[in-house]
Design a protein around this motif. Structure first.
Motif, short mmCIF file in Angstrom:
data_model
loop_
_atom_site.label_atom_id
_atom_site.label_comp_id
_atom_site.label_asym_id
_atom_site.label_seq_id
_atom_site.Cartn_x
_atom_site.Cartn_y
_atom_site.Cartn_z
N ASP A 1 0.92 -1.06 -0.07
CA ASP A 1 0.00 0.00 0.04
C ASP A 1 0.70 1.28 0.00
OD1 ASP A 1 -2.23 -1.72 0.08
OD2 ASP A 1 -2.52 -1.45 2.32
N GLY A 2 0.62 2.23 -1.02
CA GLY A 2 1.07 3.46 -0.98
C GLY A 2 2.29 3.55 -1.82
N VAL A 3 2.80 2.35 -2.42
CA VAL A 3 3.98 2.24 -3.38
C VAL A 3 3.48 2.35 -4.60
CG1 VAL A 3 5.80 0.97 -4.00
CG2 VAL A 3 5.15 0.98 -1.60
N GLN A 4 3.96 3.19 -5.54
CA GLN A 4 3.50 3.25 -6.87
C GLN A 4 3.98 2.04 -7.47
OE1 GLN A 4 4.77 6.80 -8.83
NE2 GLN A 4 4.47 6.40 -10.94
N ARG A 5 2.74 1.41 -8.42
CA ARG A 5 3.33 0.17 -9.06
C ARG A 5 4.12 0.57 -10.37
NH1 ARG A 5 1.40 -4.96 -8.63
NH2 ARG A 5 1.52 -6.31 -10.59
N ALA A 6 3.63 1.40 -11.05
CA ALA A 6 4.43 1.78 -12.43
C ALA A 6 6.00 2.12 -12.09
CB ALA A 6 3.84 3.08 -13.07
N GLY A 7 6.97 0.98 -12.80
CA GLY A 7 8.15 1.27 -12.68
C GLY A 7 8.70 0.43 -11.50
N PHE A 8 7.78 -0.14 -10.48
CA PHE A 8 8.38 -0.83 -9.41
C PHE A 8 8.98 -2.38 -9.79
CE2 PHE A 8 8.68 -3.80 -5.74
CZ PHE A 8 9.07 -3.05 -4.74
N GLY A 9 8.37 -2.90 -10.68
CA GLY A 9 8.92 -3.99 -11.11
C GLY A 9 10.41 -4.00 -11.97
N ASP A 10 10.39 -2.71 -12.61
CA ASP A 10 12.00 -2.65 -13.30
C ASP A 10 12.94 -2.09 -12.27
OD1 ASP A 10 11.20 -2.83 -16.00
OD2 ASP A 10 9.90 -1.23 -15.92
N LEU A 11 12.43 -1.48 -11.21
CA LEU A 11 13.53 -1.04 -10.33
C LEU A 11 13.86 -2.22 -9.52
CD1 LEU A 11 15.00 1.13 -8.84
CD2 LEU A 11 13.02 1.50 -7.39
N LEU A 12 13.07 -3.06 -9.15
CA LEU A 12 13.43 -4.43 -8.47
C LEU A 12 14.25 -5.29 -9.24
CD1 LEU A 12 12.83 -6.20 -6.10
CD2 LEU A 12 10.95 -7.24 -7.12
N ALA A 13 13.86 -5.37 -10.52
CA ALA A 13 14.72 -6.41 -11.35
C ALA A 13 16.20 -5.76 -11.47
CB ALA A 13 14.18 -6.28 -12.82
N ALA A 14 16.24 -4.28 -11.52
CA ALA A 14 17.59 -3.75 -11.52
C ALA A 14 18.53 -4.19 -10.34
CB ALA A 14 17.42 -2.33 -11.78
N ALA A 15 18.02 -4.10 -9.24
CA ALA A 15 18.51 -4.42 -7.85
C ALA A 15 18.83 -5.87 -8.07
CB ALA A 15 17.51 -3.92 -6.71
N GLU A 16 17.97 -6.72 -8.27
CA GLU A 16 18.07 -8.07 -8.43
C GLU A 16 19.38 -8.51 -9.37
OE1 GLU A 16 13.51 -9.86 -7.58
OE2 GLU A 16 14.12 -9.22 -9.42
N LEU A 17 19.41 -8.05 -10.38
CA LEU A 17 20.49 -8.22 -11.40
C LEU A 17 21.83 -7.70 -10.92
CD1 LEU A 17 18.60 -7.01 -14.53
CD2 LEU A 17 19.49 -9.27 -14.09
N TYR A 18 22.01 -6.51 -10.20
CA TYR A 18 23.20 -6.24 -9.47
C TYR A 18 23.66 -7.11 -8.40
CZ TYR A 18 26.44 -2.95 -7.29
OH TYR A 18 27.65 -2.24 -6.82
N TRP A 19 22.64 -7.49 -7.72
CA TRP A 19 22.89 -8.48 -6.55
C TRP A 19 23.33 -9.72 -6.95
CZ3 TRP A 19 19.39 -12.72 -5.72
CH2 TRP A 19 19.63 -13.55 -4.68
N TRP A 20 22.58 -10.29 -8.05
CA TRP A 20 23.17 -11.65 -8.84
C TRP A 20 24.65 -11.61 -9.35
CZ3 TRP A 20 22.25 -12.48 -14.19
CH2 TRP A 20 22.59 -13.60 -14.62
#
Length: 312
Positions: free
Chosen positions: A289-308
């Protein structure tokens, strides 16, 4: 050794303290008009309606959306895609320069750029609004050819990771190009990551058109229900249901990619990271709740790729 922190914890969703690695993304590039409607539910519409709402036009598409987020984490980011030849072409290239992304675009003379319209209706009862995404039916990206990918081989070979997505599988031409890009990457030691979108790809393509790309990938991002339907399995309910899907993934896809399986109320709240014979990690993404959905998946994916890429 299993990591002690999830990607949402480190590097986190604000970007990396130290930008490292090179990422090249292949995907859609075009113009998108976005609006969220504060006073409209799609299910209530039974006549023409005028709604005033915040609206904007922007350079977007799967490749640009991810690249914009990846620039917060990666030292080098490039976009390879096919665009048209109209007044928007220089706008697109200007936006890539503005966000610090290398331009590997291929221009198709005499054609228009792809245009998409994304509308999200009013939330109701704590449930996020539904998204209506209308995409031009013949965007240039569907005609990205193998020869154009091979011409960009130096960019693929010079990256630490090649990121691709399922929209390129929807056309036989770009599907062949995507597979050629993945083979080029693997031959050069560049890792391959694949995002299994659109989320209803199982209704658009048979599994045999999708599975070869999963086999060529070192990492696969997917909503768990999408993979389940693609493999003809029951749609998982909760984390235990996602775990019950894992043996089917192992049987269907040779090798052992890292699977990042999204699930939850909107298939974005939690992730199960799984690799056969190795990693098993479940984590919260921070979406709610309160988190903007548009763009969230891409931001999460960028963090996951860097982590990986940063892992042992």
């Amino acid at each position: 050794m299993a990591p002690s922190r999830s990607p949402a914890e480190w590097p986190g969703l604000e970007g990396a303290d130290e930008r490292r690695f090179g990422l090249l993304v292949i995907g859609d590039v075009g113009i998108e008009v976005r609006a969220s409607l504060p006073d409209v539910r799609f299910t209530d519409l039974d006549a023409d309606r005028l709604s005033y709402a915040p609206a904007r036009a922007m350079v977007a598409g799967t490749a640009v959306n991810l690249a914009r987020c990846a620039a917060r984490y990666f030292r080098r980011v490039g976009v390879l895609g096919k665009v048209g030849d109209d007044d928007f072409t220089q706008v697109i290239r200007g936006e890539l320069r503005r966000i610090g992304v290398d331009d590997h675009l291929r221009v198709e003379p005499g054609t228009a750029n792809g245009v998409a319209v994304m509308l999200r209706d009013r939330p109701c009862g704590g449930v996020p609004g539904s998204r209506l995404l209308v995409v031009g039916d013949d965007p240039p990206g569907r005609r990205l050819a193998e020869r154009e990918v091979r011409a960009a081989a130096a960019g693929i070979e010079g990256a630490d990771v090649l990121v691709t997505d399922g929209y390129s599988l929807l056309s036989p031409v770009s599907r062949a190009a995507l597979r050629a890009a993945a083979r080029t990457a693997r031959a050069a030691g560049t890792r391959v990551a694949f995002d299994l979108v659109p989320h209803d790809i199982d209704a658009r393509l048979p599994a045999e058109a999708v599975l070869p790309m999963l086999t060529l990938s070192d990492l696969v991002i997917s909503e768990a229900p999408t993979l389940a339907r693609l493999l003809g399995r029951p749609v998982p309910a909760g984390g235990q249901g996602v775990r019950e899907l894992l043996p089917a993934l192992d049987r269907a896809v040779p090798g052992c990619p890292l699977w990042l399986l999204r699930f939850g109320a909107t298939s974005l709240e939690r992730v199960l990271a799984y690799q056969r014979g190795g990693l098993m990690l479940e984590y919260a993404t921070g979406y709610g709740d309160g988190v903007q959905r548009a763009g969230f998946g891409d931001l999460l994916a960028a963090a996951e790729l860097y982590w990986w890429l940063s892992g042992p």
